[in-house]
Design a protein around this motif. Structure first.
Motif, short mmCIF file in Angstrom:
data_model
loop_
_atom_site.label_atom_id
_atom_site.label_comp_id
_atom_site.label_asym_id
_atom_site.label_seq_id
_atom_site.Cartn_x
_atom_site.Cartn_y
_atom_site.Cartn_z
N ALA A 161 35.10 25.25 115.77
CA ALA A 161 34.19 24.73 114.75
C ALA A 161 34.79 23.44 114.23
N ILE A 162 33.95 22.44 114.07
CA ILE A 162 34.39 21.14 113.56
C ILE A 162 33.77 20.97 112.18
N VAL A 163 34.62 20.77 111.18
CA VAL A 163 34.14 20.80 109.80
C VAL A 163 34.34 19.42 109.16
N VAL A 164 33.24 18.83 108.74
CA VAL A 164 33.29 17.48 108.16
C VAL A 164 32.89 17.56 106.68
N GLY A 165 33.67 16.89 105.83
CA GLY A 165 33.32 16.87 104.40
C GLY A 165 33.90 18.06 103.67
N VAL A 166 35.22 18.08 103.55
CA VAL A 166 35.87 19.14 102.77
C VAL A 166 36.70 18.50 101.66
N ASP A 167 37.18 19.32 100.74
CA ASP A 167 38.01 18.83 99.64
C ASP A 167 39.34 18.31 100.20
N PRO A 168 40.01 17.40 99.47
CA PRO A 168 41.25 16.81 100.00
C PRO A 168 42.41 17.80 100.17
N VAL A 169 42.40 18.89 99.41
CA VAL A 169 43.50 19.86 99.53
C VAL A 169 43.42 20.55 100.90
N THR A 170 42.21 20.90 101.31
CA THR A 170 42.04 21.55 102.62
C THR A 170 42.36 20.57 103.75
N LEU A 171 41.97 19.30 103.55
CA LEU A 171 42.31 18.27 104.55
C LEU A 171 43.83 18.19 104.72
N LEU A 172 44.54 18.15 103.59
CA LEU A 172 46.00 18.03 103.63
C LEU A 172 46.62 19.27 104.30
N ALA A 173 46.11 20.45 103.96
CA ALA A 173 46.66 21.69 104.52
C ALA A 173 46.54 21.71 106.04
N SER A 174 45.49 21.07 106.58
CA SER A 174 45.28 21.09 108.03
C SER A 174 46.41 20.40 108.78
N ALA A 194 49.66 20.73 108.11
CA ALA A 194 50.95 21.43 107.99
C ALA A 194 51.55 21.68 109.37
N SER A 195 52.85 21.42 109.50
CA SER A 195 53.56 21.73 110.75
C SER A 195 54.20 23.09 110.57
N THR A 196 53.51 24.11 110.99
CA THR A 196 53.97 25.49 110.75
C THR A 196 54.38 26.14 112.07
N PRO A 197 55.04 27.29 112.00
CA PRO A 197 55.20 28.07 113.23
C PRO A 197 53.81 28.50 113.72
N PHE A 198 53.66 28.75 115.02
CA PHE A 198 52.37 29.17 115.56
C PHE A 198 51.93 30.49 114.90
N GLY A 199 50.66 30.60 114.59
CA GLY A 199 50.14 31.87 114.06
C GLY A 199 49.87 31.82 112.57
N ILE A 200 50.11 30.67 111.95
CA ILE A 200 49.79 30.56 110.50
C ILE A 200 48.48 29.80 110.36
N ASP A 201 47.56 30.39 109.59
CA ASP A 201 46.23 29.81 109.40
C ASP A 201 46.29 28.77 108.27
N GLU A 202 46.02 27.51 108.62
CA GLU A 202 46.11 26.44 107.61
C GLU A 202 45.06 26.60 106.51
N LEU A 203 43.97 27.33 106.76
CA LEU A 203 43.02 27.57 105.66
C LEU A 203 43.67 28.46 104.60
N GLU A 204 44.58 29.34 105.04
CA GLU A 204 45.29 30.20 104.08
C GLU A 204 46.33 29.39 103.29
N ILE A 205 46.81 28.30 103.89
CA ILE A 205 47.70 27.39 103.16
C ILE A 205 46.86 26.67 102.09
N ALA A 206 45.67 26.23 102.50
CA ALA A 206 44.76 25.57 101.54
C ALA A 206 44.47 26.54 100.38
N SER A 207 44.26 27.79 100.72
CA SER A 207 43.96 28.81 99.72
C SER A 207 45.13 28.95 98.72
#
Ligand SMILES: Cc1cc2nc3c(=O)[nH]c(=O)nc-3n(C[C@H](O)[C@H](O)[C@H](O)COP(=O)(O)O)c2cc1C
Length: 270
Positions: free
Chosen positions: A188-201, A203-216
């Motif tokens: 899914a390609i999502v255009v037009g989100v808040d800047p916090v969710t953009l920033l969370a995307s 994140a350089s995390t270990p594999f398996g971490i959902d960046e939407l949960e970081i935004a949360s």
């Protein structure tokens, strides 16, 4: 929270004199990109009169470190500690139904024509087409059910086709996994989100971490998400536009891959 949604953040920029509204007719070819570049780091721009389209285009919603600090409700020195805390302690998103998800206001699943529907700019003279430059690219690992979020520049290459370059990070890993198992990778390609969710995307995390949960975790309340119409993916419920699609093995072209769009959902403009 000022950055709760794309629109609350835009309203905040407007109320603090950091949003320029341009009513003059502008062309998708170079003009929008040129104005956005001129005002980069200074003002966000709302182009209300895009030639041949009834839909506005917005640029530069968060272009300085101070902007991101403000969206995160901290100062420059608080960004890294707050981000690190969210990366190490992600929080579940809150799932909502279609009725509570503004992105479902308009759903298209037939006769998709991306360039007719959306004002997608041609940025530079030597670009080979129209590009989506800041869309969240969301995929899911079918085994762990965890999602992955990144940003990839996407070139429109047909009515319902987009080209994507996946450098060898998590999204690419999920694609390779799907390819080896002989299945398509839904996205899914999502255009037009808040800047916090953009920033969370980013994140350089270990594999398996959902960046939407970081935004949360970066927000005062969990991020609201909603299930897509045609793919098994959850997207921010207050996004402006979602393109749903899949990458098939047969679509692979060298290092670049083709996505076929299956459905589009979007918020309406009033
Ligand atoms: C505006 C923007 C455009 C980007 N375009 C691409 C791209 O076209 N291809 C790519 O592989 N990474 C691109 N990136 C970088 C990835 O989004 C970033 O490395 C991300 O953290 C990768 O996430 P992942 O490891 O979860 O896959 C872009 C980043 C930004 C901010």
């Amino acid at each position: 929270m000022k950055a709760r949604t794309f629109r609350t953040w835009l309203a905040h920029l407007e109320s603090t004199g950091r949003l320029v509204a341009i009513d003059k007719k502008v062309s998708l070819e170079y003009e929008i990109a040129a104005v956005a570049k001129k005002l980069d780091g200074k003002k966000a721009v709302y182009f209300s009169n895009v030639e041949n389209y009834g839909m506005p285009v917005v640029s530069g919603i968060c272009s300085t470190r101070d902007d991101f600090a403000e969206a995160l409700e901290t100062d420059q020195y608080g960004i890294i500690p707050k981000f690190t805390e969210a990366v190490t302690s992600p929080k579940a998103c809150r799932k909502v139904s279609n009725q509570d998800a503004p992105v479902k206001e308009n759903i298209i699943t037939e006769n998709i024509d991306l360039l007719k529907t959306f004002p997608i700019p041609v940025h530079h003279e030597m670009d080979s087409g129209n590009y989506i430059t800041a869309g969240l690219f969301i995929t899911r690992d079918p085994v762990t059910r965890k999602q992955n979020v990144s940003i990839h520049r996407l070139q429109i290459s047909g009515k319902d086709k987009l080209g994507v370059l996946l450098l060898p990070r998590h999204t690419f890993h999920l694609y390779k996994q799907a390819e080896e198992e002989g299945r398509a990778l839904e996205c899914a390609i999502v255009v037009g989100v808040d800047p916090v969710t953009l920033l969370a995307s980013q994140a350089s995390t270990p594999f398996g971490i959902d960046e939407l949960e970081i935004a949360s975790a970066l927000r005062s309340e969990p991020l609201e998400t909603v299930r897509c119409e045609t793919v098994d993916i959850d997207v921010p419920a207050y996004a402006e536009i979602v393109l749903e699609g899949k990458i098939s093995r047969k679509d692979r072209l060298g290092s670049s891959l083709n996505i076929t769009a299956r459905g589009v959902t979007r918020k309406l403009f009033s």
